[in-house]
Design an enzyme around this catalytic site. Structure first.
Site, PDB file in Angstrom:
ATOM      1  N   GLN A 131       0.893  -1.224   0.332  1.00 22.87           N
ATOM      2  CA  GLN A 131       0.250   0.310  -0.666  1.00 22.87           C
ATOM      3  C   GLN A 131       1.250   1.199   0.122  1.00 22.87           C
ATOM      4  O   GLN A 131       1.468   1.477   1.170  1.00 22.87           O
ATOM      5  CB  GLN A 131      -1.065   0.108   0.817  1.00 22.87           C
ATOM      6  CG  GLN A 131      -2.093   1.358   1.275  1.00 22.87           C
ATOM      7  CD  GLN A 131      -3.009   1.160   2.516  1.00 22.87           C
ATOM      8  OE1 GLN A 131      -3.824   0.057   2.670  1.00 22.87           O
ATOM      9  NE2 GLN A 131      -3.143   1.884   3.050  1.00 22.87           N
ATOM     10  N   GLY A 132       1.143   2.437  -0.803  1.00 19.70           N
ATOM     11  CA  GLY A 132       1.756   3.202  -1.074  1.00 19.70           C
ATOM     12  C   GLY A 132       0.299   4.472  -0.611  1.00 19.70           C
ATOM     13  O   GLY A 132      -0.016   5.198  -1.451  1.00 19.70           O
ATOM     14  N   TYR A 133       0.603   4.557   0.328  1.00 21.89           N
ATOM     15  CA  TYR A 133      -0.523   5.688   0.759  1.00 21.89           C
ATOM     16  C   TYR A 133       0.413   6.695   1.729  1.00 21.89           C
ATOM     17  O   TYR A 133       1.211   7.807   1.737  1.00 21.89           O
ATOM     18  CB  TYR A 133      -1.277   5.242   1.777  1.00 21.89           C
ATOM     19  CG  TYR A 133      -2.478   4.994   1.170  1.00 21.89           C
ATOM     20  CD1 TYR A 133      -2.983   4.644   0.116  1.00 21.89           C
ATOM     21  CD2 TYR A 133      -4.233   4.692   2.236  1.00 21.89           C
ATOM     22  CE1 TYR A 133      -3.982   4.171  -0.660  1.00 21.89           C
ATOM     23  CE2 TYR A 133      -5.555   5.006   1.070  1.00 21.89           C
ATOM     24  CZ  TYR A 133      -5.121   4.332   0.197  1.00 21.89           C
ATOM     25  OH  TYR A 133      -6.298   4.104  -0.475  1.00 21.89           O
ATOM     26  N   SER A 134       1.148   5.834   2.631  1.00 23.06           N
ATOM     27  CA  SER A 134       1.690   6.620   3.494  1.00 23.06           C
ATOM     28  C   SER A 134       3.064   7.877   2.555  1.00 23.06           C
ATOM     29  O   SER A 134       3.648   7.373   2.656  1.00 23.06           O
ATOM     30  CB  SER A 134       2.428   6.204   4.923  1.00 23.06           C
ATOM     31  OG  SER A 134       0.985   6.429   5.905  1.00 23.06           O
ATOM     32  N   SER A 170       4.196  -1.518   4.745  1.00 23.86           N
ATOM     33  CA  SER A 170       4.416  -2.681   4.547  1.00 23.86           C
ATOM     34  C   SER A 170       4.390  -4.323   3.562  1.00 23.86           C
ATOM     35  O   SER A 170       3.489  -3.512   2.388  1.00 23.86           O
ATOM     36  CB  SER A 170       2.570  -3.335   4.976  1.00 23.86           C
ATOM     37  OG  SER A 170       2.595  -2.519   6.290  1.00 23.86           O
ATOM     38  N   GLU A 253     -11.252  -1.808   4.527  1.00 25.02           N
ATOM     39  CA  GLU A 253      -9.937  -2.195   6.019  1.00 25.02           C
ATOM     40  C   GLU A 253     -10.571  -3.205   7.055  1.00 25.02           C
ATOM     41  O   GLU A 253      -9.989  -3.126   7.808  1.00 25.02           O
ATOM     42  CB  GLU A 253      -8.697  -1.353   6.225  1.00 25.02           C
ATOM     43  CG  GLU A 253      -7.596  -1.549   7.239  1.00 25.02           C
ATOM     44  CD  GLU A 253      -7.004  -0.200   6.810  1.00 25.02           C
ATOM     45  OE1 GLU A 253      -5.989  -0.419   7.352  1.00 25.02           O
ATOM     46  OE2 GLU A 253      -7.089   0.745   6.899  1.00 25.02           O
ATOM     47  N   GLU A 375      -5.874  10.160  16.911  1.00 20.84           N
ATOM     48  CA  GLU A 375      -5.730  12.045  17.262  1.00 20.84           C
ATOM     49  C   GLU A 375      -6.986  11.782  15.657  1.00 20.84           C
ATOM     50  O   GLU A 375      -7.621  12.927  15.691  1.00 20.84           O
ATOM     51  CB  GLU A 375      -4.730  12.787  17.210  1.00 20.84           C
ATOM     52  CG  GLU A 375      -3.732  12.272  18.097  1.00 20.84           C
ATOM     53  CD  GLU A 375      -2.817  11.287  18.279  1.00 20.84           C
ATOM     54  OE1 GLU A 375      -2.093  11.211  20.222  1.00 20.84           O
ATOM     55  OE2 GLU A 375      -2.812  10.776  18.053  1.00 20.84           O
TER      56      GLU A 375
END
Length: 394
Positions: A131-134, A170, A253, A375
């Site tokens: 997964q290429g998100y962050s 990951s 998810e 948060e």
């Protein structure tokens, strides 16, 4: 809400249990308990072979519609499968991101060509996904993505060219594909102008660097995209509308696999209680009260998970459950350290051989951050559920 199982469901449970008992008592028996958070580096090749064994017997993508290669199980049968998988201590699957996240996203938003190309390979565990998100400055604040993508036809074939950096990716070190959220419209900001792209990892423009964790493993990675390329046809949904697709994927998810997660938590808690009885820590009334509290909270958590699955229109259910389980697991790690006492301060052997409780304590620090920090979850509940004013952003 009726949480009872029908006779048909219990028959199905017996089928799942029999398959797992038979499979894990043979050549796969040594894989029990391997993998999972904080130890996802364990026996990757063997777990991949196990996943393909599941595929060969029709036990992957169990909730997908049959026309896409799944079993088309009902919601409660999916719950049963994940419960029994966790109770059997079956090894953590290496195909989670493809099976639980990308696959349902392609079913919902992909073109027929994308579905035909990728879904059968996910079902068969022939291709793995990351997964290429962050990004370094766009983790919980995903709308701040700065990775860029532009269309280029200089090679004679139109392709997306991607430049940027992803982090906390990951399993990228053993995956073949990466789904990437990138900014494809110059000058766009926040949720606008993003595209959801499918990118092959094995190319010169993609560099994967594992990140060593406190637990000693390296399941997370940095991924550097420098002129990485993928076909113009491998955008999921419309170009510039990737935020909608990305948010839908995050909704998947929070699926039925979380119920199996709760079963795993119950096993961990039972292990801490057994340890406390063995070393005498259970005689401490304060510590015994903390263990009892974790037991009660766990049962509430299970009911909350089932309620969340049943209430499809409950906008806050996913955020509430993420807050609950992450906080609970963090407290379990702290109680485990209290049970161990001074023994928990040193590794079992050189150079850094951690036991299960030390690993849970260290890795559970991250539970309240990844998958949406505490948060962010509280902001979602405050703004979208309670209707409170948005947090000021500088």
């Amino acid at each position: 809400m009726d949480l009872s199982y029908s006779a048909e469901d219990e028959t199905f449970r017996a089928e799942v249990r029999a398959f797992l008992e038979d499979s894990l008592s043979g050549e796969w028996g040594s894989l029990r308990g391997l993998g999972g958070p904080g130890k996802d580096h364990e026996a990757i090749d063997e777990r991949l072979a196990w996943n393909r064994h599941l595929a060969a017997h029709g036990w992957t993508c169990v909730g997908w519609p049959t026309e896409y290669g799944g079993r088309g199980l009902s919601l409660w049968q999916q719950v049963i499968f994940h419960e029994e998988y966790a109770r059997a201590e079956a090894p953590a699957r290496v195909n989670h991101l493809g099976e639980e996240l990308l696959g349902p996203t392609l079913i919902a938003f992909g073109t027929p060509e994308q579905q035909q190309r990728f879904l059968p390979r996910i079902v068969a565990v022939e291709e793995l996904w990351a997964q290429g998100y962050s990004e370094p400055n766009a983790g919980s604040d995903l709308a701040n993505v700065q990775t860029r993508a532009r269309l280029d036809a200089s090679s004679g074939t139109e392709e997306w060219v991607i430049d940027g950096q992803k982090v906390w990716t990951s399993n990228a070190h053993f995956s073949q594909w990466l789904f990437v959220l990138a900014r494809s419209e110059p000058g766009s900001e926040r949720h606008h102008g993003l595209s959801f792209l499918l990118v092959p990892i094995d190319q010169d423009g993609v560099e994967v660097r594992p990140i060593e964790q406190l637990t000693g493993g390296s399941e997370f990675n940095e991924v550097f995209l420098t002129g990485a390329r993928t076909s113009a046809s491998l955008v999921v949904g419309e170009p510039g509308q990737g935020w909608k697709v990305a948010m839908a994927l995050l909704g998947f998810e929070r699926g039925v696999s979380v119920v199996g997660q709760v079963v795993g938590f119950a096993r961990e808690l039972a292990g801490v209680v057994a340890l406390a009885r063995e070393n005498g820590a259970y005689d401490d009334p304060v510590l015994r009260d903390r263990l009892a509290g974790l037991k009660v909270e766990l049962e509430v958590m299970r009911l909350q998970a089932l309620r969340g699955l049943s209430a499809a229109d409950d906008a806050g259910a996913a955020s509430i459950f993420k807050l609950v389980w992450a906080g609970w697991h963090k407290r379990l790690g702290e109680v485990a350290m209290a049970v161990l006492g001074a023994e928990g301060l040193t590794a079992r052997g050189a150079p850094y051989d951690l036991d299960e409780w030390q690993r849970i304590f260290l890795f559970s620090r991250a539970d309240t951050i990844y998958g949406g920090s505490d948060e962010v979850q509280r902001n979602i509940l405050a703004e979208r559920v309670l209707g409170l004013p948005r947090e000021a952003r500088g």
